[in-house]
Structures are given as structure tokens and as C-alpha cells.
Design a protein around this motif. Sequence first.
Motif, PDB file in Angstrom:
ATOM      1  N   ILE A 260       0.840  -1.201   0.000  1.00 27.28           N
ATOM      2  CA  ILE A 260       0.000   0.000   0.000  1.00 27.28           C
ATOM      3  C   ILE A 260       0.876   1.252   0.000  1.00 27.28           C
ATOM      4  O   ILE A 260       0.658   2.179  -0.778  1.00 27.28           O
ATOM      5  CB  ILE A 260      -0.965   0.005   1.201  1.00 27.28           C
ATOM      6  CG1 ILE A 260      -2.036  -1.076   0.994  1.00 27.28           C
ATOM      7  CG2 ILE A 260      -1.621   1.375   1.378  1.00 27.28           C
ATOM      8  CD1 ILE A 260      -2.897  -1.326   2.193  1.00 27.28           C
TER       9      ILE A 260
ATOM     10  N   TRP B  80      -1.065  -2.298  -5.231  1.00 26.44           N
ATOM     11  CA  TRP B  80      -1.785  -2.610  -3.997  1.00 26.44           C
ATOM     12  C   TRP B  80      -2.287  -4.054  -3.998  1.00 26.44           C
ATOM     13  O   TRP B  80      -2.601  -4.605  -5.053  1.00 26.44           O
ATOM     14  CB  TRP B  80      -2.972  -1.663  -3.830  1.00 26.44           C
ATOM     15  CG  TRP B  80      -2.598  -0.307  -3.333  1.00 26.44           C
ATOM     16  CD1 TRP B  80      -1.367   0.240  -3.260  1.00 26.44           C
ATOM     17  CD2 TRP B  80      -3.498   0.683  -2.843  1.00 26.44           C
ATOM     18  NE1 TRP B  80      -1.435   1.516  -2.758  1.00 26.44           N
ATOM     19  CE2 TRP B  80      -2.723   1.809  -2.490  1.00 26.44           C
ATOM     20  CE3 TRP B  80      -4.875   0.730  -2.668  1.00 26.44           C
ATOM     21  CZ2 TRP B  80      -3.278   2.960  -1.963  1.00 26.44           C
ATOM     22  CZ3 TRP B  80      -5.422   1.892  -2.143  1.00 26.44           C
ATOM     23  CH2 TRP B  80      -4.639   2.982  -1.795  1.00 26.44           C
TER      24      TRP B  80
ATOM     25  N   LEU C 114      -9.656  -4.552  -1.263  1.00 26.67           N
ATOM     26  CA  LEU C 114      -8.317  -4.504  -0.685  1.00 26.67           C
ATOM     27  C   LEU C 114      -8.225  -5.685   0.273  1.00 26.67           C
ATOM     28  O   LEU C 114      -8.826  -5.675   1.342  1.00 26.67           O
ATOM     29  CB  LEU C 114      -8.130  -3.173   0.043  1.00 26.67           C
ATOM     30  CG  LEU C 114      -6.802  -2.880   0.702  1.00 26.67           C
ATOM     31  CD1 LEU C 114      -5.691  -2.814  -0.333  1.00 26.67           C
ATOM     32  CD2 LEU C 114      -6.881  -1.569   1.461  1.00 26.67           C
TER      33      LEU C 114
ATOM     34  N   GLY D  89       2.542   1.552  -3.340  1.00 30.88           N
ATOM     35  CA  GLY D  89       1.573   1.964  -4.347  1.00 30.88           C
ATOM     36  C   GLY D  89       1.341   3.466  -4.336  1.00 30.88           C
ATOM     37  O   GLY D  89       1.170   4.080  -5.388  1.00 30.88           O
TER      38      GLY D  89
END
Length: 160
Positions: A24, A72, A103, A27
Motif C-alpha cells: 500500500i 496494492w 483490498l 503503491g
Amino acid sequence: MTEISCLPLLKISLFKLNTGYIKIILGMLFPFLILVLFEEVLTFFKIEFSGDFILILGFIIIAGPSLMVKVWPMEELKDQDLKELIEDFLRKQGIKMKKIYVLSGAGRKIYTAGVIGFFPNLRYLFFSKSLLELLDADEILGVTAHEIGHIKKKHAFLLF
């Protein structure tokens, strides 16, 4: 003789480092890292031109969201009924999303949703897996409405 505190080591050893968290962060940083590299290459080769700032800004706005969703730990929403419900709600609100993601690799304690991207054809909606497991369909639409509010009020441009 100095004392060494074991508290920081204890905290680190008890914290389960999840590669999803690292993905994350990468990203979010990836578009900017590419830009820094691009700028360094231009500087190295002594290439200067007017509009380089606009080029860099355009790259962040256009390519950044696509790079983020590739880095991600996300996958497309597989629950077809929920996907259709969200897409219908988005259509009624006049909002276009390229894809809806989950996610999934960021740990059980991540309860979040968000919109990535500035332009409709390059905009992605995402929900954390934990949030989807916690909420019912109506509550998910409430979260979606909240994210639509961010889009309509142009919060992404303000944050940028």
C-alpha cells in the motif's frame, strides 16, 4: 554503563509485519518515485523544455491511479450481486468508475474504503475485505455514498 530498553524490540516482535501494508505504501509512492527517476534522467542528459511541470503533473494524475491498483494487494469485487448493486447506485448518482476492488492483503484490522483517481475512466472504488465482511448491503451503499461525496466535492484535487 547504559541501559538498553527492550520496549521497542518487544513492540516490533509483537507486530506482525504484513507485506500488504508495504504494498500500500509503495503503491502510493510509486508514481512519485517514477517521476523522480524521470526528472533525474532529464537532468543527467541535460534535457530541458517548457511544459515539463505539466508533463509530470499529467503523469501523476493519469498514470498514478492505475499504478496504485496494480501494486496494492487488491482484486476485483467478485460478489456479482453486490457489484451490480453498487454499479446501479453509482449510475443513479451519475458517477462512473472503471472498476470496483477489494483490498484484501492488508490485514484484518483495516476497515476502509476509498476512491483512487481523478477522471471517470481512470477512477477506482475500493473497499477493504474486512469492511465488506462487517457491513450489510445497505451499509455498503452508505459507504459508497460517502465516497461519492468526496468525488462530487472534488476532495482528491484538494488533497493533491
